[in-house]
Design a protein around this motif. Structure first.
Motif: not given
Length: 130
Positions: A57-69, A71-75
């Protein structure tokens, strides 16, 4: 890279230093094999470039890490991804089959995750015979 672009969206995650890896493979068609003479004949379809990286995660944008996870785990069959290639970039349809990260505990009431490793394999060769 200022993050990772998937399906046209920039995810502001940090690529862990020295973890972005690129590999290639020559893909063959169904007519490849050994001839009666013993000679191996190739039926090259093209070259595929695969990527693997770990992100945090980028400390300035922690929500992007969750969103990235998410999208990459989407079926889904594949995603359009943009990766570095030479001195430029390459955009292709990538299949994602697995990923893994590590829970680092809670800090300030928030879960901390790190080290998400993801493999991106092309759905079809990026370079074909001309």
């Amino acid at each position: 890279m200022k993050g990772v672009v998937i399906d046209g969206t920039l995810y502001r995650v940090r690529i862990v230093y020295k973890t972005l890896e690129r590999s290639f493979s020559l893909r063959s068609g169904v007519n490849e094999g050994y001839m009666l003479s013993g000679r191996h004949e190739r039926d090259l379809l093209g070259t595929s470039y695969s990527y693997q990286m770990s992100v945090g995660p980028d400390p300035a944008h922690p929500e992007d890490y969750d969103a990235f996870y998410e999208v990459v785990s989407a079926p889904v069959d594949s995603h359009e991804v943009t990766m570095p290639y030479g001195q430029s970039t390459i955009t292709f349809q990538a299949e994602i089959s697995s990923g893994q990260d590590t829970w680092r505990g809670k800090l300030g009431g928030s879960d901390r995750w790190a080290g998400l490793t993801v493999q991106f394999s092309p759905a079809s060769p990026q370079r074909t015979l001309t």
